[in-house]
Design a protein around this motif. Structure first.
Motif, PDB file in Angstrom:
ATOM      1  N   THR A   3       0.813  -1.215   0.000  1.00 43.86           N
ATOM      2  CA  THR A   3       0.000   0.000   0.000  1.00 43.86           C
ATOM      3  C   THR A   3       0.847   1.266   0.000  1.00 43.86           C
ATOM      4  O   THR A   3       0.425   2.297  -0.497  1.00 43.86           O
ATOM      5  CB  THR A   3      -0.938   0.021   1.226  1.00 43.86           C
ATOM      6  OG1 THR A   3      -0.160  -0.125   2.420  1.00 43.86           O
ATOM      7  CG2 THR A   3      -1.930  -1.126   1.134  1.00 43.86           C
ATOM      8  N   THR A   4       2.051   1.235   0.583  1.00 40.75           N
ATOM      9  CA  THR A   4       2.907   2.415   0.617  1.00 40.75           C
ATOM     10  C   THR A   4       4.215   2.121  -0.108  1.00 40.75           C
ATOM     11  O   THR A   4       4.987   1.265   0.311  1.00 40.75           O
ATOM     12  CB  THR A   4       3.216   2.832   2.065  1.00 40.75           C
ATOM     13  OG1 THR A   4       1.989   3.076   2.752  1.00 40.75           O
ATOM     14  CG2 THR A   4       4.067   4.091   2.084  1.00 40.75           C
ATOM     15  N   TYR A   5       4.436   2.833  -1.184  1.00 43.10           N
ATOM     16  CA  TYR A   5       5.659   2.660  -1.953  1.00 43.10           C
ATOM     17  C   TYR A   5       6.680   3.707  -1.534  1.00 43.10           C
ATOM     18  O   TYR A   5       6.333   4.877  -1.323  1.00 43.10           O
ATOM     19  CB  TYR A   5       5.372   2.782  -3.455  1.00 43.10           C
ATOM     20  CG  TYR A   5       4.836   1.514  -4.071  1.00 43.10           C
ATOM     21  CD1 TYR A   5       5.617   0.746  -4.921  1.00 43.10           C
ATOM     22  CD2 TYR A   5       3.538   1.079  -3.792  1.00 43.10           C
ATOM     23  CE1 TYR A   5       5.130  -0.419  -5.489  1.00 43.10           C
ATOM     24  CE2 TYR A   5       3.039  -0.089  -4.341  1.00 43.10           C
ATOM     25  CZ  TYR A   5       3.846  -0.836  -5.194  1.00 43.10           C
ATOM     26  OH  TYR A   5       3.360  -1.999  -5.733  1.00 43.10           O
ATOM     27  N   LYS A   6       7.925   3.279  -1.435  1.00 42.05           N
ATOM     28  CA  LYS A   6       9.009   4.180  -1.033  1.00 42.05           C
ATOM     29  C   LYS A   6       9.715   4.709  -2.277  1.00 42.05           C
ATOM     30  O   LYS A   6      10.112   3.938  -3.152  1.00 42.05           O
ATOM     31  CB  LYS A   6       9.999   3.448  -0.131  1.00 42.05           C
ATOM     32  CG  LYS A   6       9.387   3.002   1.189  1.00 42.05           C
ATOM     33  CD  LYS A   6      10.441   2.511   2.171  1.00 42.05           C
ATOM     34  CE  LYS A   6      11.045   1.198   1.743  1.00 42.05           C
ATOM     35  NZ  LYS A   6      11.993   0.675   2.769  1.00 42.05           N
ATOM     36  N   THR A  25       4.480  13.036  -1.724  1.00 40.77           N
ATOM     37  CA  THR A  25       4.020  12.839  -0.350  1.00 40.77           C
ATOM     38  C   THR A  25       2.503  13.020  -0.264  1.00 40.77           C
ATOM     39  O   THR A  25       1.802  12.281   0.436  1.00 40.77           O
ATOM     40  CB  THR A  25       4.721  13.810   0.609  1.00 40.77           C
ATOM     41  OG1 THR A  25       6.137  13.601   0.537  1.00 40.77           O
ATOM     42  CG2 THR A  25       4.263  13.598   2.039  1.00 40.77           C
ATOM     43  N   LYS A  26       2.004  14.006  -1.005  1.00 40.76           N
ATOM     44  CA  LYS A  26       0.562  14.264  -1.030  1.00 40.76           C
ATOM     45  C   LYS A  26      -0.212  13.065  -1.570  1.00 40.76           C
ATOM     46  O   LYS A  26      -1.360  12.825  -1.182  1.00 40.76           O
ATOM     47  CB  LYS A  26       0.270  15.508  -1.885  1.00 40.76           C
ATOM     48  CG  LYS A  26      -1.157  16.015  -1.766  1.00 40.76           C
ATOM     49  CD  LYS A  26      -1.311  17.386  -2.418  1.00 40.76           C
ATOM     50  CE  LYS A  26      -1.106  17.317  -3.915  1.00 40.76           C
ATOM     51  NZ  LYS A  26      -1.452  18.579  -4.600  1.00 40.76           N
ATOM     52  N   GLU A  27       0.431  12.282  -2.452  1.00 39.24           N
ATOM     53  CA  GLU A  27      -0.216  11.100  -3.022  1.00 39.24           C
ATOM     54  C   GLU A  27      -0.044   9.861  -2.143  1.00 39.24           C
ATOM     55  O   GLU A  27      -0.506   8.770  -2.501  1.00 39.24           O
ATOM     56  CB  GLU A  27       0.364  10.815  -4.419  1.00 39.24           C
ATOM     57  CG  GLU A  27      -0.015  11.831  -5.463  1.00 39.24           C
ATOM     58  CD  GLU A  27      -1.516  11.849  -5.733  1.00 39.24           C
ATOM     59  OE1 GLU A  27      -2.107  10.762  -5.894  1.00 39.24           O
ATOM     60  OE2 GLU A  27      -2.094  12.953  -5.773  1.00 39.24           O
ATOM     61  N   GLY A  28       0.650  10.013  -1.025  1.00 41.12           N
ATOM     62  CA  GLY A  28       0.766   8.895  -0.092  1.00 41.12           C
ATOM     63  C   GLY A  28       2.046   8.100  -0.183  1.00 41.12           C
ATOM     64  O   GLY A  28       2.202   7.072   0.499  1.00 41.12           O
ATOM     65  N   TYR A  29       3.005   8.544  -1.015  1.00 43.40           N
ATOM     66  CA  TYR A  29       4.282   7.854  -1.114  1.00 43.40           C
ATOM     67  C   TYR A  29       5.192   8.240   0.061  1.00 43.40           C
ATOM     68  O   TYR A  29       5.113   9.352   0.586  1.00 43.40           O
ATOM     69  CB  TYR A  29       4.984   8.208  -2.430  1.00 43.40           C
ATOM     70  CG  TYR A  29       4.276   7.707  -3.671  1.00 43.40           C
ATOM     71  CD1 TYR A  29       4.328   6.364  -4.031  1.00 43.40           C
ATOM     72  CD2 TYR A  29       3.569   8.584  -4.494  1.00 43.40           C
ATOM     73  CE1 TYR A  29       3.693   5.908  -5.172  1.00 43.40           C
ATOM     74  CE2 TYR A  29       2.922   8.141  -5.636  1.00 43.40           C
ATOM     75  CZ  TYR A  29       2.994   6.795  -5.978  1.00 43.40           C
ATOM     76  OH  TYR A  29       2.348   6.349  -7.112  1.00 43.40           O
ATOM     77  N   ASP A  30       6.071   7.329   0.446  1.00 42.43           N
ATOM     78  CA  ASP A  30       7.096   7.591   1.459  1.00 42.43           C
ATOM     79  C   ASP A  30       8.336   8.061   0.704  1.00 42.43           C
ATOM     80  O   ASP A  30       8.934   7.291  -0.057  1.00 42.43           O
ATOM     81  CB  ASP A  30       7.383   6.299   2.242  1.00 42.43           C
ATOM     82  CG  ASP A  30       8.427   6.495   3.336  1.00 42.43           C
ATOM     83  OD1 ASP A  30       8.851   7.643   3.585  1.00 42.43           O
ATOM     84  OD2 ASP A  30       8.833   5.481   3.933  1.00 42.43           O
ATOM     85  N   SER A 119       1.522   5.648 -11.031  1.00 47.07           N
ATOM     86  CA  SER A 119       0.294   4.898 -10.743  1.00 47.07           C
ATOM     87  C   SER A 119       0.190   3.666 -11.635  1.00 47.07           C
ATOM     88  O   SER A 119      -0.237   2.591 -11.191  1.00 47.07           O
ATOM     89  CB  SER A 119      -0.940   5.785 -10.954  1.00 47.07           C
ATOM     90  OG  SER A 119      -0.965   6.842 -10.020  1.00 47.07           O
TER      91      SER A 119
END
Length: 228
Positions: A3-6, A25-30, A119
């Motif tokens: 769920t979280t891609y770095k 970061t806003k899209e949820g990536y680390d 994506s």
């Protein structure tokens, strides 16, 4: 399913780094960053990114050299590497893919277009293996998708992710000829722009590792996995 891609952003331009970090970061990536290729190698060892966005022209160590080093690291063998560069000449693109890049995007960077590519990569990563044979055996070549391993007889052969996917795709339907466009669409996806020469580069690299006789060139048409 992950769920979280770095993501590791590598660029010596602080404004570009800030732009990318904000949008990713806003899209949820680390997200973390490095300022040059040498630093990227050190950071990647600890951070173990799923994706690397890397400039080509940087001080201390350029992106092409860094990419070659990263592909030799077990932590980054399967990492998705996308080059960011203001240079649009074809030779730069070929050099990037020769070094092990998966994609190539020119500056100025449009965040929406970049996020679309990422994506598409994430979707393929989450869905790709489910619809394909887990183990492919053709002659003395065995391909195991679950462990990303290739065996030629008893010899284990290590392939970067795109080379592995290309070999597995061809071997899954042996003796069927695929043209370059079909291979580009199936391995790199329709959301990614890469030149046809990219296929030739990856085919050559696979042949170097598994032997020249397994993938045959059909002149003027494309390539097939050979069972003759």
């Amino acid at each position: 399913m992950q769920t979280t891609y770095k993501i590791l952003v590598v660029d010596d331009d602080a404004d570009i780094v800030e732009l990318l970090q904000y949008n990713l970061t806003k899209e949820g990536y680390d997200v973390t960053h490095a300022e040059n290729g040498k630093e990227a190698i050190a950071v990647a060892t600890q951070f173990q990114p799923d994706i690397i966005l890397m400039d080509v022209m940087m001080p201390i160590m350029d992106g092409i050299t860094a990419c070659r080093h990263l592909r030799e690291m077990p932590e980054c063998k399967d990492t998705y590497i996308l080059f960011l560069t203001a240079r649009s000449e074809e030779f730069s693109e070929v050099a990037a893919f020769e070094a092990g890049a998966d994609d190539f995007i020119t500056k100025p960077i449009k965040p929406r277009a970049l996020l679309s590519r990422l994506s598409a990569f994430v979707r393929r990563g989450n869905q790709g293996a489910a619809d394909q044979n887990e183990v492919i055996q053709v002659g003395n070549i065995k391909i195991d998708r679950t462990s990303f391993s290739v065996f030629k007889g008893d010899e284990r052969i290590t392939l970067p992710k795109k080379e592995f996917e290309l070999l597995a795709f061809l071997a899954n339907t042996p003796d069927k000829v695929f043209n370059r466009e079909e291979l580009l669409n199936n391995i790199w996806g329709t959301d990614v722009y890469v030149i046809a020469r990219t296929v030739d580069v990856h085919i050559r690299k696979v042949r170097e590792k598994i032997g020249e006789d397994h993938i045959k060139t059909i002149k003027g048409v494309g390539y097939k996995f050979n069972t003759d």
